[in-house]
Design a protein around this motif. Structure first.
Motif, PDB file in Angstrom:
ATOM      1  N   GLU A 257       0.846  -1.204   0.000  1.00  0.00           N
ATOM      2  CA  GLU A 257       0.000   0.000   0.000  1.00  0.00           C
ATOM      3  C   GLU A 257       0.874   1.244   0.000  1.00  0.00           C
ATOM      4  O   GLU A 257       0.645   2.208  -0.716  1.00  0.00           O
ATOM      5  CB  GLU A 257      -0.896   0.037   1.250  1.00  0.00           C
ATOM      6  CG  GLU A 257      -2.115  -0.868   1.209  1.00  0.00           C
ATOM      7  CD  GLU A 257      -2.971  -0.637  -0.027  1.00  0.00           C
ATOM      8  OE1 GLU A 257      -3.076   0.522  -0.497  1.00  0.00           O
ATOM      9  OE2 GLU A 257      -3.539  -1.638  -0.527  1.00  0.00           O
ATOM     10  N   ARG A 258       1.893   1.177   0.819  1.00  0.00           N
ATOM     11  CA  ARG A 258       2.799   2.300   1.009  1.00  0.00           C
ATOM     12  C   ARG A 258       3.458   2.719  -0.318  1.00  0.00           C
ATOM     13  O   ARG A 258       3.660   3.900  -0.575  1.00  0.00           O
ATOM     14  CB  ARG A 258       3.815   1.844   2.057  1.00  0.00           C
ATOM     15  CG  ARG A 258       5.013   2.608   2.247  1.00  0.00           C
ATOM     16  CD  ARG A 258       4.887   3.507   3.469  1.00  0.00           C
ATOM     17  NE  ARG A 258       5.719   4.635   3.239  1.00  0.00           N
ATOM     18  CZ  ARG A 258       6.952   4.747   3.702  1.00  0.00           C
ATOM     19  NH1 ARG A 258       7.427   3.864   4.532  1.00  0.00           N
ATOM     20  NH2 ARG A 258       7.682   5.782   3.373  1.00  0.00           N
TER      21      ARG A 258
ATOM     22  N   ARG B 240       2.036   2.205  -3.058  1.00  0.00           N
ATOM     23  CA  ARG B 240       0.840   2.365  -3.881  1.00  0.00           C
ATOM     24  C   ARG B 240       0.698   1.287  -4.961  1.00  0.00           C
ATOM     25  O   ARG B 240       0.472   1.569  -6.144  1.00  0.00           O
ATOM     26  CB  ARG B 240       0.827   3.760  -4.511  1.00  0.00           C
ATOM     27  CG  ARG B 240       0.764   4.872  -3.444  1.00  0.00           C
ATOM     28  CD  ARG B 240       0.422   6.219  -4.037  1.00  0.00           C
ATOM     29  NE  ARG B 240       1.234   6.484  -5.219  1.00  0.00           N
ATOM     30  CZ  ARG B 240       2.491   6.883  -5.173  1.00  0.00           C
ATOM     31  NH1 ARG B 240       3.099   7.032  -4.016  1.00  0.00           N
ATOM     32  NH2 ARG B 240       3.148   7.105  -6.278  1.00  0.00           N
TER      33      ARG B 240
ATOM     34  N   ASP C 217      -2.975  -3.182  -4.953  1.00  0.00           N
ATOM     35  CA  ASP C 217      -3.950  -3.898  -5.783  1.00  0.00           C
ATOM     36  C   ASP C 217      -3.294  -4.917  -6.715  1.00  0.00           C
ATOM     37  O   ASP C 217      -3.991  -5.658  -7.398  1.00  0.00           O
ATOM     38  CB  ASP C 217      -4.773  -2.885  -6.595  1.00  0.00           C
ATOM     39  CG  ASP C 217      -3.895  -1.914  -7.359  1.00  0.00           C
ATOM     40  OD1 ASP C 217      -2.719  -1.730  -6.950  1.00  0.00           O
ATOM     41  OD2 ASP C 217      -4.364  -1.347  -8.349  1.00  0.00           O
TER      42      ASP C 217
ATOM     43  N   GLN D 173       6.481  -0.422 -11.737  1.00  0.00           N
ATOM     44  CA  GLN D 173       5.742  -1.176 -10.709  1.00  0.00           C
ATOM     45  C   GLN D 173       6.644  -2.238 -10.084  1.00  0.00           C
ATOM     46  O   GLN D 173       6.639  -2.423  -8.873  1.00  0.00           O
ATOM     47  CB  GLN D 173       4.518  -1.849 -11.338  1.00  0.00           C
ATOM     48  CG  GLN D 173       3.428  -0.862 -11.728  1.00  0.00           C
ATOM     49  CD  GLN D 173       2.307  -1.558 -12.479  1.00  0.00           C
ATOM     50  OE1 GLN D 173       2.548  -2.434 -13.315  1.00  0.00           O
ATOM     51  NE2 GLN D 173       1.073  -1.177 -12.195  1.00  0.00           N
TER      52      GLN D 173
ATOM     53  N   ARG E 170       8.920  -0.693  -7.601  1.00  0.00           N
ATOM     54  CA  ARG E 170       8.232  -0.330  -6.360  1.00  0.00           C
ATOM     55  C   ARG E 170       7.964  -1.566  -5.509  1.00  0.00           C
ATOM     56  O   ARG E 170       8.063  -1.525  -4.292  1.00  0.00           O
ATOM     57  CB  ARG E 170       6.935   0.428  -6.674  1.00  0.00           C
ATOM     58  CG  ARG E 170       7.231   1.877  -7.099  1.00  0.00           C
ATOM     59  CD  ARG E 170       5.980   2.680  -7.252  1.00  0.00           C
ATOM     60  NE  ARG E 170       5.262   2.349  -8.473  1.00  0.00           N
ATOM     61  CZ  ARG E 170       3.935   2.300  -8.569  1.00  0.00           C
ATOM     62  NH1 ARG E 170       3.177   2.547  -7.503  1.00  0.00           N
ATOM     63  NH2 ARG E 170       3.367   2.019  -9.717  1.00  0.00           N
TER      64      ARG E 170
ATOM     65  N   GLU F  96       7.681   7.663 -10.792  1.00  0.00           N
ATOM     66  CA  GLU F  96       6.948   6.934  -9.754  1.00  0.00           C
ATOM     67  C   GLU F  96       7.893   6.280  -8.757  1.00  0.00           C
ATOM     68  O   GLU F  96       7.596   6.182  -7.564  1.00  0.00           O
ATOM     69  CB  GLU F  96       6.016   5.886 -10.386  1.00  0.00           C
ATOM     70  CG  GLU F  96       6.725   4.819 -11.194  1.00  0.00           C
ATOM     71  CD  GLU F  96       5.765   3.879 -11.926  1.00  0.00           C
ATOM     72  OE1 GLU F  96       5.175   4.306 -12.940  1.00  0.00           O
ATOM     73  OE2 GLU F  96       5.624   2.723 -11.482  1.00  0.00           O
TER      74      GLU F  96
ATOM     75  N   THR G  44       8.500   7.423  -4.719  1.00  0.00           N
ATOM     76  CA  THR G  44       8.512   6.463  -3.608  1.00  0.00           C
ATOM     77  C   THR G  44       9.746   6.657  -2.737  1.00  0.00           C
ATOM     78  O   THR G  44       9.674   6.651  -1.507  1.00  0.00           O
ATOM     79  CB  THR G  44       8.497   5.021  -4.173  1.00  0.00           C
ATOM     80  OG1 THR G  44       7.407   4.897  -5.079  1.00  0.00           O
ATOM     81  CG2 THR G  44       8.350   4.009  -3.060  1.00  0.00           C
TER      82      THR G  44
END
Lengths: 220, 255
Positions: free
Chosen positions: B134-135, B137, B140, B153, B156, B186, B190
């Motif tokens: 979650e942190r 993002r 999901d 992604q 991350r 992104e 982070t």
């Protein structure tokens, strides 16, 4: 020449059991070979001198001697050392050891194909070398060489016919008995050829299915 | 009398003294002296082959140094496995190539080490993983495989995976160099948010905007040596050495 296939159709039950025997030897042999392959590579990776040497020596001895001699050795030479095994156990052991030596070579190649970054990521997370091998490297490594391992295992399946030499119960020994009783060589071996083809194709399908289920993660 | 906690906070996170490193006859690190305080953010830059990656890989013992002393979070790295384990337990690392495990889902990537190393139960490890996913993002995407994610992604997730070990410091080895340009932001965002939360960070990167934004110190390396270090303001405004100026000229020319 008149052909008379009634000799094989009459013996269909024996042939069916023989085929099952072959399949049993093959699956047991493959299972042992897989375990030996994975353990052997794990030992090589631990980079300890004596165990690594023993694994390498094992692989070289097996790969550079005929299977027939190996199975005779286990069956006839080991009893002199007090180890007496029945033909089926001997056959499974011989197939497993032989397949295992080739599996070590194949799986080692797979392990070497895994980028070092995978190992480094595992180590950086605090995992130990053996955990990195077991949880991170092993599965992608086997996936990478799965086609080669499968062909090796098809070969192992066909090699079971050599186990007839120590009277293990399998398809070829059943065939030899039918031929000896009926002198119908062509009909007998023509039928065996067909059955081996079916067993081989079924094994191929089985291995492909196992692979499809075990390695169902996407790759780029 | 000093309170035990005070001596602990005074202890640097990373201390490298007179560190040397060779690859065969190639002298990769020459007399490296570097102290990183708790909470400090360091950006390491320099031309390729200058030893920046080698330097940070010595901090978590992915590389073995050949001289001098390295102390991380109080543990002296002397090639004994206990100290190495202790250091890796508290220092996270993010790689240029992400190095996610392709056969494990995002969630499985994040729980493996917490379960094996921190001995968390599966439920605890999953809760931790979901928190950090979650942190960054990406909560999901927990059930996807790495190959189903974009580069940004994936990186991350790699950051979340490292955070799941609740490290005291994070090493970043060119975390944006393998990314398509549109995904760099992104990942940097982070990292910035991580910096804002007080994480000790040592980043090898050529992202000078990031350096300006979060670095306490920028270190420039060339030929295995630390050539120059300064706060970002002075580092960019008034680089002292000719090599630093040449490097910055090349790096900033297109910005």
């Amino acid at each position: 020449m008149t052909l008379d296939f009634s000799v094989v159709t009459d013996a269909w039950q024996s042939l069916a059991f023989g085929a099952l025997g072959t399949l049993f030897l093959a699956i047991a042999g493959m299972s042992i070979a897989t375990v030996i392959g994975v353990l052997g590579v794990a030992i090589l990776r631990a980079q300890m001198r004596v165990p690594s040497f023993l694994v390498t020596a094992f692989v070289e001895v097996i790969r550079n001697t005929p299977f027939l001699v190996q199975i005779y050795f286990i069956f006839f030479a080991l009893p002199l050392a007090g180890v007496r095994l029945n033909p089926t156990i001997t056959a499974i052991l011989a197939l497993g050891l032989n397949g295992g030596a080739y599996a070590i070579e194949i799986i080692r190649g797979g392990v070497e194909s895994i980028p070092t970054g995978q190992t480094e990521a595992g180590l950086a997370l605090g995992l130990h070398k053996h955990e990195v091998f077991r949880f991170i490297v092993l599965k992608p490594a086997i996936r990478a060489i799965y086609p080669s391992l499968s062909s090796q295992f098809i070969l192992l399946t066909l090699t079971t016919s050599i186990c007839t030499s120590i009277s293990a119960y399998e398809l070829t020994s059943v065939g030899q008995r039918i031929e000896a009783e009926t002198f119908r060589s062509f009909e007998t071996y023509f039928t065996l050829t067909g059955i081996y083809l079916v067993i081989s194709l079924a094994t191929m399908w089985l291995l492909a299915e196992i692979g499809r289920r075990a390695f169902n993660y996407p790759q780029r | 009398m000093t309170h035990p906690n005070e001596t602990k906070t005074a202890q640097p996170m990373v201390m490298m003294r007179d560190v040397e490193k060779y690859y065969g006859t190639f002298h990769a690190l020459k007399n490296i002296n570097l102290t990183v305080a708790k909470g400090e953010k360091i950006v390491l830059c320099g031309p390729s082959g200058s030893g920046k990656s080698t330097l940070i890989r010595c901090i978590n013992a992915l590389e073995v140094s050949h001289g001098g002393e390295i102390v991380v979070a109080g543990h002296s790295l002397h090639n004994d496995q206990k100290a190495i384990d202790a250091v890796r337990r508290v220092v996270g690392m993010v790689f240029q190539q992400f190095n996610l495990f392709p056969h494990k889902t995002v969630l499985e990537n994040c729980i493996l080490a917490p379960m094996r190393v921190r001995k968390l139960s599966r439920a605890e490890a999953e809760a931790t993983a979901r928190k950090y996913l979650e942190r960054v993002r990406i909560g999901d995407q927990a059930d996807k495989y790495p190959a189903q994610l974009s580069g940004g992604q994936q990186q991350r997730v790699a950051i979340a995976r490292a955070l799941c070990m609740e490290p005291k410091a994070m090493l970043f080895d060119e975390p944006t160099s393998a990314l398509d340009p549109e995904m760099v932001k992104e990942v940097l965002d982070t990292m910035v948010s991580l910096a804002r939360d007080g994480m000790t960070m040592i980043c090898v990167t050529h992202e000078m905007g990031f350096a300006r934004q979060v670095a306490d110190r920028v270190i420039f390396m060339a030929d295995g040596e630390i050539v120059e270090e300064n706060d970002p303001e002075n580092f960019f405004r008034a680089p002292k050495h000719q090599r630093t100026r040449a490097f910055l000229g090349e790096i900033l020319a297109h910005h």
